[in-house]
Scaffold this motif. Structure first.
Motif, PDB file in Angstrom:
ATOM      1  N   ILE A 180       0.915  -1.298  -0.378  1.00 20.14           N
ATOM      2  CA  ILE A 180       0.355  -0.162   0.330  1.00 20.14           C
ATOM      3  C   ILE A 180       0.939   1.124  -0.174  1.00 20.14           C
ATOM      4  CG2 ILE A 180      -1.629   1.087   0.972  1.00 20.14           C
ATOM      5  CD1 ILE A 180      -2.745  -0.979   2.738  1.00 20.14           C
ATOM      6  N   THR A 181       0.616   2.072  -0.629  1.00 14.07           N
ATOM      7  CA  THR A 181       1.523   3.705  -0.371  1.00 14.07           C
ATOM      8  C   THR A 181      -0.115   4.276  -0.509  1.00 14.07           C
ATOM      9  OG1 THR A 181       0.457   3.924  -2.945  1.00 14.07           O
ATOM     10  CG2 THR A 181       3.307   2.764  -2.864  1.00 14.07           C
ATOM     11  N   LEU A 182       0.637   6.093   0.302  1.00 17.18           N
ATOM     12  CA  LEU A 182      -0.436   6.532   0.801  1.00 17.18           C
ATOM     13  C   LEU A 182       0.992   8.041   0.139  1.00 17.18           C
ATOM     14  CD1 LEU A 182      -2.221   7.850   1.845  1.00 17.18           C
ATOM     15  CD2 LEU A 182      -1.260   8.036   3.786  1.00 17.18           C
ATOM     16  N   GLY A 183       0.469   8.962  -0.570  1.00 14.44           N
ATOM     17  CA  GLY A 183       0.638  10.079  -1.161  1.00 14.44           C
ATOM     18  C   GLY A 183       2.756  10.292  -1.744  1.00 14.44           C
ATOM     19  N   THR A 184       2.580   8.532  -2.575  1.00 10.06           N
ATOM     20  CA  THR A 184       3.347   8.433  -3.061  1.00 10.06           C
ATOM     21  C   THR A 184       3.904   9.682  -4.386  1.00 10.06           C
ATOM     22  OG1 THR A 184       4.013   6.757  -2.304  1.00 10.06           O
ATOM     23  CG2 THR A 184       5.417   6.513  -4.450  1.00 10.06           C
ATOM     24  N   LYS A 185       4.708   9.808  -4.458  1.00 10.05           N
ATOM     25  CA  LYS A 185       4.485  11.038  -5.986  1.00 10.05           C
ATOM     26  C   LYS A 185       4.802  10.406  -7.137  1.00 10.05           C
ATOM     27  CE  LYS A 185       6.098  15.448  -7.557  1.00 10.05           C
ATOM     28  NZ  LYS A 185       4.056  15.340  -8.552  1.00 10.05           N
ATOM     29  N   PHE A 186       4.841  10.288  -8.571  1.00 12.47           N
ATOM     30  CA  PHE A 186       4.930   8.667  -9.216  1.00 12.47           C
ATOM     31  C   PHE A 186       5.214   9.798 -10.890  1.00 12.47           C
ATOM     32  CE2 PHE A 186       2.184   6.705  -7.249  1.00 12.47           C
ATOM     33  CZ  PHE A 186       2.788   5.279  -6.922  1.00 12.47           C
ATOM     34  N   GLU A 188      -1.331  18.239  -1.237  1.00 14.58           N
ATOM     35  CA  GLU A 188      -1.074  19.600  -1.731  1.00 14.58           C
ATOM     36  C   GLU A 188      -0.089  18.913  -2.578  1.00 14.58           C
ATOM     37  OE1 GLU A 188       0.873  19.388   1.969  1.00 14.58           O
ATOM     38  OE2 GLU A 188      -1.334  18.826   1.033  1.00 14.58           O
ATOM     39  N   MET A 189       1.132  17.848  -2.577  1.00 10.42           N
ATOM     40  CA  MET A 189       2.413  17.203  -2.794  1.00 10.42           C
ATOM     41  C   MET A 189       2.491  16.531  -3.891  1.00 10.42           C
ATOM     42  SD  MET A 189       4.886  17.471   0.234  1.00 10.42           S
ATOM     43  CE  MET A 189       6.035  16.864  -1.390  1.00 10.42           C
ATOM     44  N   VAL A 190       0.982  15.704  -4.485  1.00 13.30           N
ATOM     45  CA  VAL A 190       0.397  14.376  -5.121  1.00 13.30           C
ATOM     46  C   VAL A 190      -0.439  15.124  -5.320  1.00 13.30           C
ATOM     47  CG1 VAL A 190       0.893  12.302  -5.580  1.00 13.30           C
ATOM     48  CG2 VAL A 190       2.408  13.201  -3.849  1.00 13.30           C
ATOM     49  N   THR A 191      -0.365  15.131  -7.334  1.00 10.78           N
ATOM     50  CA  THR A 191      -1.948  14.958  -7.791  1.00 10.78           C
ATOM     51  C   THR A 191      -2.673  13.912  -8.094  1.00 10.78           C
ATOM     52  OG1 THR A 191      -1.061  14.310 -10.311  1.00 10.78           O
ATOM     53  CG2 THR A 191      -0.767  16.642  -8.882  1.00 10.78           C
ATOM     54  N   LEU A 192      -4.357  13.916  -8.879  1.00  7.07           N
ATOM     55  CA  LEU A 192      -4.311  12.887  -8.558  1.00  7.07           C
ATOM     56  C   LEU A 192      -4.106  12.086  -9.990  1.00  7.07           C
ATOM     57  CD1 LEU A 192      -7.152  10.856  -7.679  1.00  7.07           C
ATOM     58  CD2 LEU A 192      -8.570  13.193  -8.563  1.00  7.07           C
ATOM     59  N   GLU A 205      -5.369  -1.273  -6.591  1.00 12.17           N
ATOM     60  CA  GLU A 205      -6.487  -0.382  -6.827  1.00 12.17           C
ATOM     61  C   GLU A 205      -6.468   0.649  -5.868  1.00 12.17           C
ATOM     62  OE1 GLU A 205      -8.262  -2.558  -2.376  1.00 12.17           O
ATOM     63  OE2 GLU A 205      -8.065  -4.870  -3.967  1.00 12.17           O
ATOM     64  N   LEU A 206      -7.107   1.735  -6.564  1.00 16.23           N
ATOM     65  CA  LEU A 206      -7.202   3.121  -5.852  1.00 16.23           C
ATOM     66  C   LEU A 206      -8.288   3.012  -4.707  1.00 16.23           C
ATOM     67  CD1 LEU A 206      -6.254   6.055  -7.385  1.00 16.23           C
ATOM     68  CD2 LEU A 206      -8.082   5.599  -8.075  1.00 16.23           C
ATOM     69  N   ALA A 207      -7.169   4.078  -3.940  1.00 14.13           N
ATOM     70  CA  ALA A 207      -8.292   4.640  -2.974  1.00 14.13           C
ATOM     71  C   ALA A 207      -7.777   5.554  -2.517  1.00 14.13           C
ATOM     72  CB  ALA A 207      -7.240   3.559  -1.351  1.00 14.13           C
ATOM     73  N   VAL A 208      -8.811   7.144  -1.852  1.00  7.62           N
ATOM     74  CA  VAL A 208      -8.476   8.712  -1.912  1.00  7.62           C
ATOM     75  C   VAL A 208      -9.532   8.029  -0.395  1.00  7.62           C
ATOM     76  CG1 VAL A 208      -9.590  10.465  -3.247  1.00  7.62           C
ATOM     77  CG2 VAL A 208      -8.991   8.683  -4.318  1.00  7.62           C
ATOM     78  N   LEU A 209      -8.459   8.989   0.331  1.00 15.53           N
ATOM     79  CA  LEU A 209      -8.818   9.712   1.620  1.00 15.53           C
ATOM     80  C   LEU A 209      -9.479  10.463   1.788  1.00 15.53           C
ATOM     81  CD1 LEU A 209      -7.072   6.628   2.212  1.00 15.53           C
ATOM     82  CD2 LEU A 209      -6.099   7.510   4.527  1.00 15.53           C
ATOM     83  N   PRO A 210     -10.538  10.836   1.663  1.00 16.05           N
ATOM     84  CA  PRO A 210     -11.365  11.639   2.595  1.00 16.05           C
ATOM     85  C   PRO A 210     -10.880  12.683   3.094  1.00 16.05           C
ATOM     86  CG  PRO A 210     -13.014  10.748   2.995  1.00 16.05           C
ATOM     87  CD  PRO A 210     -11.514   9.604   2.050  1.00 16.05           C
ATOM     88  N   ASN A 211     -10.947  14.085   3.229  1.00 15.95           N
ATOM     89  CA  ASN A 211     -10.116  15.296   3.889  1.00 15.95           C
ATOM     90  C   ASN A 211      -9.051  14.571   4.867  1.00 15.95           C
ATOM     91  OD1 ASN A 211     -11.199  17.740   5.223  1.00 15.95           O
ATOM     92  ND2 ASN A 211     -11.534  15.832   7.658  1.00 15.95           N
ATOM     93  N   THR A 212      -7.729  14.461   3.235  1.00 18.55           N
ATOM     94  CA  THR A 212      -6.900  14.099   3.573  1.00 18.55           C
ATOM     95  C   THR A 212      -5.694  14.956   2.963  1.00 18.55           C
ATOM     96  OG1 THR A 212      -7.582  11.760   4.372  1.00 18.55           O
ATOM     97  CG2 THR A 212      -5.161  12.101   3.844  1.00 18.55           C
ATOM     98  N   PRO A 213      -4.138  15.766   4.118  1.00 23.11           N
ATOM     99  CA  PRO A 213      -3.552  15.765   3.155  1.00 23.11           C
ATOM    100  C   PRO A 213      -2.174  14.935   3.170  1.00 23.11           C
ATOM    101  CG  PRO A 213      -3.628  16.759   5.420  1.00 23.11           C
ATOM    102  CD  PRO A 213      -5.212  15.909   5.137  1.00 23.11           C
ATOM    103  N   HIS A 214      -1.236  16.298   3.235  1.00 17.87           N
ATOM    104  CA  HIS A 214       0.161  14.416   2.496  1.00 17.87           C
ATOM    105  C   HIS A 214       0.546  14.718   3.784  1.00 17.87           C
ATOM    106  CE1 HIS A 214       3.036  13.513  -0.250  1.00 17.87           C
ATOM    107  NE2 HIS A 214       4.382  13.669   0.926  1.00 17.87           N
ATOM    108  N   ALA A 215       0.822  15.620   4.526  1.00 20.92           N
ATOM    109  CA  ALA A 215       1.064  15.477   5.878  1.00 20.92           C
ATOM    110  C   ALA A 215       0.596  14.025   7.007  1.00 20.92           C
ATOM    111  CB  ALA A 215       0.850  16.583   6.979  1.00 20.92           C
ATOM    112  N   LEU A 216       1.402  13.521   7.027  1.00 15.78           N
ATOM    113  CA  LEU A 216       1.200  12.829   8.214  1.00 15.78           C
ATOM    114  C   LEU A 216       0.785  11.943   9.225  1.00 15.78           C
ATOM    115  CD1 LEU A 216       1.218   8.701   7.636  1.00 15.78           C
ATOM    116  CD2 LEU A 216       3.394   9.443   8.314  1.00 15.78           C
ATOM    117  N   GLU A 217       1.498  13.239   9.964  1.00 15.48           N
ATOM    118  CA  GLU A 217       0.918  13.237  11.036  1.00 15.48           C
ATOM    119  C   GLU A 217      -0.749  14.086  10.647  1.00 15.48           C
ATOM    120  OE1 GLU A 217       4.997  13.308  10.876  1.00 15.48           O
ATOM    121  OE2 GLU A 217       3.565  14.894   9.480  1.00 15.48           O
TER     122      GLU A 217
END
Length: 232
Positions: A98-104, A184-188, A202-214
């Protein structure tokens, strides 16, 4: 019954310390592992430069030292890139990712944009609280060195990206590509392109979620991770 092994990989400028809340949320279902990449967190730098290839080696060495023959991997941001790269080189070590917020979308233009934000003097002036956070996250290395090496790595990746369509197309493991809808760092667009290039994804879009892990909702994230890895 033995729990499946799960390895958490941090992002650029980060450390395994950031995963403490997530690790606690996942430990009921997994044998949770995390590591600091070379030159990050509590690990002194043994290489002159930061490279995705080197971080993938760090993961392989960690698996060997802990007798982990095959694991699930959650990679946040750069950690996801390293996980997918390792899957192209040593696929037998990885069950699923699983990746989250990975820039390709790495090219000279995007790399220059990202690197321009990694100016230590400007960071001390504009975002002193973030600088203090970096000092805390990297006790074994000078935070300025971490920033400068990360900047160099991004520029190198921009000139020679490692995960093009062909590389992603060769990955046979199940992969869930995740992105926050407020990243704000990685585009859809780049995230969807990577998802489409992977054979079993699979594609997962997390609602109300910014890039910062914290700022990611840990309950939502842990549920997403548990659902994917326990339903392989």
């Amino acid at each position: 019954m033995n729990k499946p092994s799960l390895l958490l990989l941090h992002g650029a400028l980060g450390s395994k310390q950031q995963f403490e809340p997530l690790s606690k949320a996942l430990e009921e279902h997994f044998d949770v592992h995390s590591l600091d990449f070379d030159g990050h967190g509590s690990v002194p730098a043994s290489r002159q430069t930061f490279r995705i290839e080197g971080f993938a080696e760090d993961v392989a060495l960690y698996l060997e030292r802990h007798n982990l023959t095959s694991v699930h991997i959650f990679g946040y941001s750069m950690g996801g890139y390293a996980a997918l790269y390792l899957a192209t080189k040593q696929p037998q070590r990885i069950q699923s990712i699983i990746t989250l917020g990975t820039k390709f979308a790495w090219n000279p233009e995007t790399a220059a944009k990202e690197a321009s934000m990694l100016n230590p003097e400007r960071m001390k002036e504009k975002i002193p609280s973030f600088v203090k956070r970096l000092e805390m996250l990297h006790p074994a290395s000078e935070w300025v060195s971490v920033v400068e090496k990360t900047k160099e790595m991004m520029l190198t990746l921009g000139n020679a990206p490692l995960l093009d369509t062909t590389a992603l197309g060769a990955i046979q493991q199940r992969v869930r590509i995740g992105i926050g809808d407020r990243d704000e760092m990685v585009t859809l667009e780049e995230t969807v392109s990577a998802y489409k290039a992977l054979p079993t994804s699979e594609l997962a879009v997390l609602p109300n979620t910014p890039h910062a892990l914290e700022k990611v909702n840990i309950e939502r994230l842990s549920t997403m991770i548990t659902d994917f890895f326990t339903n392989n």
